[in-house]
Motif scaffolding. Structure first.
Motif, PDB file in Angstrom:
ATOM      1  N   ALA A  80      41.096  38.782  26.230  1.00 44.52           N
ATOM      2  CA  ALA A  80      39.691  38.375  26.228  1.00 44.52           C
ATOM      3  C   ALA A  80      39.508  37.074  26.996  1.00 44.52           C
ATOM      4  CB  ALA A  80      39.186  38.223  24.790  1.00 44.52           C
ATOM      5  N   TRP A  81      40.458  36.136  26.840  1.00 45.24           N
ATOM      6  CA  TRP A  81      40.306  34.849  27.525  1.00 45.24           C
ATOM      7  C   TRP A  81      40.378  35.049  29.050  1.00 45.24           C
ATOM      8  CZ3 TRP A  81      43.179  31.913  30.916  1.00 45.24           C
ATOM      9  CH2 TRP A  81      42.755  30.581  31.092  1.00 45.24           C
ATOM     10  N   ALA A  82      41.349  35.894  29.512  1.00 44.48           N
ATOM     11  CA  ALA A  82      41.478  36.121  30.954  1.00 44.48           C
ATOM     12  C   ALA A  82      40.236  36.823  31.506  1.00 44.48           C
ATOM     13  CB  ALA A  82      42.727  36.961  31.236  1.00 44.48           C
ATOM     14  N   ALA A  83      39.727  37.822  30.768  1.00 45.38           N
ATOM     15  CA  ALA A  83      38.531  38.513  31.236  1.00 45.38           C
ATOM     16  C   ALA A  83      37.339  37.573  31.288  1.00 45.38           C
ATOM     17  CB  ALA A  83      38.224  39.701  30.319  1.00 45.38           C
ATOM     18  N   THR A  84      37.240  36.661  30.320  1.00 47.91           N
ATOM     19  CA  THR A  84      36.128  35.700  30.318  1.00 47.91           C
ATOM     20  C   THR A  84      36.223  34.783  31.531  1.00 47.91           C
ATOM     21  OG1 THR A  84      36.073  35.767  27.904  1.00 47.91           O
ATOM     22  CG2 THR A  84      34.967  33.913  28.974  1.00 47.91           C
ATOM     23  N   GLN A  85      37.438  34.362  31.889  1.00 50.89           N
ATOM     24  CA  GLN A  85      37.586  33.495  33.057  1.00 50.89           C
ATOM     25  C   GLN A  85      37.176  34.225  34.339  1.00 50.89           C
ATOM     26  OE1 GLN A  85      38.359  30.202  32.641  1.00 50.89           O
ATOM     27  NE2 GLN A  85      38.172  30.857  30.495  1.00 50.89           N
TER      28      GLN A  85
END
Length: 600
Positions: A448-453
């Motif tokens: 989720a963090w990578a997709a948000t970035q």
């Protein structure tokens, strides 16, 4: 007297038989036609669904060679095809892309038809070093077009659909990048459904079938020209292409393997194919014979009743020969019975007519609803594309004027505006394509963090211009989706939130994650005006939007719903505690298993 009555009785029996047999035949023919028509209508619906699933399986990979053709690594290898290091890097690149997309094989062909690199370079049946210059898809792509061709693999003997695209260096074609798509899973699905489905090419050869014994057979003996073309392209390799033992009985029915089938066809023009569904007519004939039996039983009962009434009337006449009053009573009761029978007949006819009108109204209502949905979609798409097209025409005219006046700075701004309009049109058409293809979202694991970035990078300029703060809160959980699918989900939700915060000075969007109760949770919250409760139940419907006309097609949330639901998740839209909107999604915390990719 008795002898004189016997010929008359025989004549009556023959007349009754001559009346009954046409009635039975009419009942059989009518019921058979009704059953055949119903079977044909169902087959047409099934063919529409099956052809759509076949379209989706192929369209899923349609843009893959187009995108790969732009990769500099492919151009570099085609310019120096003997460089071992470049060959190794290209093999690994194609292998990585093939694993992520789920295609069968990706391979790069030089201008002479020799394969320089392939995703299956590690396997014994590797395509590297094989020459495919004889394949039509290579010839079409090397001439600058897009090649599409179905054939049995010349190396692996596994059939598949090939899509080829030229790799260019400026205006020069350096080589061809090809993706192979195996269609065995679709055929297995047809077979598991118990349906007799065939896909026939322009030569009359069965390319795909739910019945393995029919595959690579012909519907009729092949012409010599067709055999020459198939031999030249090696489309079906060494298959005998023997004709099936079928015989057409009329325009809709054929005999095959001792059985009678109803044949329903649907063209597939994009591949010059035709899809056929064969339905066994035995159930329809069984239903028709059941009707004959039922009608025969009814006629038998009526005949017995008629004989009984006749015998009874005779006895009554004998008994009441001297009793005129009783005769009049019997006559009156018989008249009443006839009137009741006539009234009952009229009521039955009226009810049958009312039922037919009701069915016609239902069909008309279904058709009107379908046309209304198509009209709504067409109006939205036309408006969304006409507006930027008109703006592009204006900017193009301005660009010519600025170019003549040598105002390069103003021309640069004008071109940037045109690029923005093209990107807007690309987003609209990509939403339609994602919605139509129902691409698979499960089978992966995404951060989720990578997709948000990634999404923050996409929308950075827009968020900064609107003064909106995008924050990630919580732990970095892994969700059971493909990374591209999770990025698509967050892109749509953050984009919708940014639209809701338009013109707000303190706009804030939060992406929250959590893991509790055996599930992983993902939520996107904003502090905008929220969603009207009156329309909250409709926002997941395709082409429904609360935005003004010209600000979207209403496909964002339906796409998110499809991606989340397709991966086994749940989605709900609610009002935030402090105002605004919150979209919550959750999945079971179990780790998904990695799917193996079938080789060619």
């Amino acid at each position: 007297m008795a002898n004189a009555e016997r010929p008359a009785a025989r004549l009556r029996h023959v007349m009754v038989l001559l009346l009954v047999l046409p009635m039975l035949w009419a009942a059989y023919a009518y019921r058979l036609k009704v059953e055949i028509d119903a079977m044909e209508g169902h087959a047409q619906q099934r063919l529409a669904l099956l052809s759509a699933s076949l379209d989706a399986a192929l369209l899923r990979f349609e843009s893959l060679p187009v995108v790969l053709a732009q990769h500099p690594q492919l151009k570099s290898l085609l310019l120096e095809p003997v460089d071992g290091a470049r060959i190794d890097r290209t093999n690994r690149l194609l292998e990585s892309v093939n694993d992520r997309t789920g295609a069968s094989v990706l391979y790069l062909i030089g201008p002479d038809g020799n394969t320089l690199a392939a995703s299956n370079w590690r396997r014994p049946e590797s395509f590297v070093g094989e020459n495919y210059a004889f394949r039509p898809y290579f010839q079409q792509a090397i001439d600058g077009g897009v090649g599409q061709f179905f054939a049995v693999g010349a190396t692996t003997r596994v059939p598949g659909f090939f899509i080829a695209h030229p790799v260019r260096d400026g205006g020069r074609v350096l080589g061809v990048i090809v993706v192979k798509i195996e269609l065995d899973p679709i055929e297995n699905t047809w077979a598991d459904g118990g349906e007799s489905v065939l896909v026939v090419d322009r030569h009359g050869v069965v390319a795909l079938s739910s019945v393995a014994a029919w595959r690579f057979s012909a519907l009729a003996p092949l012409e010599e020209r067709s055999r020459e073309i198939l031999a030249q392209t090696r489309q079906y390799y060494t298959a005998a292409l023997a004709p099936l033992p079928l015989e057409w009985l009329d325009e809709r029915r054929l005999g095959l393997s001792g059985r009678e089938f109803l044949a329903v066809a649907r063209p597939l023009p994009w591949a010059d194919w035709e899809m056929l569904m064969l339905n066994d007519t035995a159930p329809a004939r069984g239903a028709a014979w059941s009707t004959v039996v039922a009608v025969g039983l009814v006629l038998s009962v009526l005949l017995v009743a008629a004989l009984y009434l006749k015998l009874r009337a005779r006895r009554l006449r004998e008994r009441l020969a001297e009793q005129g009053v009783l005769e009049r009573t019997v006559a009156e009761r018989t008249a009443d019975l006839a009137d009741s029978n006539a009234r009952l007949t009229r009521e039955i006819a009226e009810r049958v007519g009312a039922e037919q009108k009701l069915r016609g109204a239902q069909r008309a209502l279904i058709e009107a609803d379908r046309l209304a949905a198509l009209g709504q979609m067409a109006a939205g798409v036309a408006h969304e594309l006409n507006q930027p097209l008109a703006a592009l025409r204006t900017f193009a005219g301005n660009g010519l004027v600025l170019l003549e006046r040598n105002r390069t700075e103003a021309l640069r701004e004008n071109l940037q505006q045109m690029i923005g309009l093209v990107e807007r049109m690309a987003r609209l058409t990509s939403q339609l394509k994602v919605f139509a293809s129902r691409r698979q979202s499960a089978g992966g694991q995404a951060s989720a963090w990578a997709a948000t970035q990634v999404v923050a990078g996409w929308l950075a300029e827009r968020l900064e211009r609107a003064g909106i703060v995008l924050a990630f809160l919580g732990e970095d959980c892994a969700f059971p989706l493909q990374p591209q699918a999770l990025e698509q989900v967050l892109s749509n939700l953050v984009g919708n939130a940014a639209d809701a915060l338009e013109g707000r000075a303190d706009g804030r969007i939060q992406v929250r994650t959590a893991s509790r109760d055996g599930r992983v949770w993902l939520a996107v919250e904003d502090n905008g005006p929220g969603i009207d409760p009156a329309v909250r139940d409709r926002i997941l419907q395709p082409f429904f939007s609360t935005k003004p006309l010209g600000h979207g097609l209403g496909l964002g949330l339906p796409i998110v719903s499809d991606l989340v639901g397709g991966s086994g998740g749940r989605l709900e839209v609610d009002a935030g505690e402090g105002g605004g909107t919150v979209v919550r999604m959750s999945w079971e915390a179990a780790m998904p298993q990695r799917e193996e990719v079938d080789d060619e």
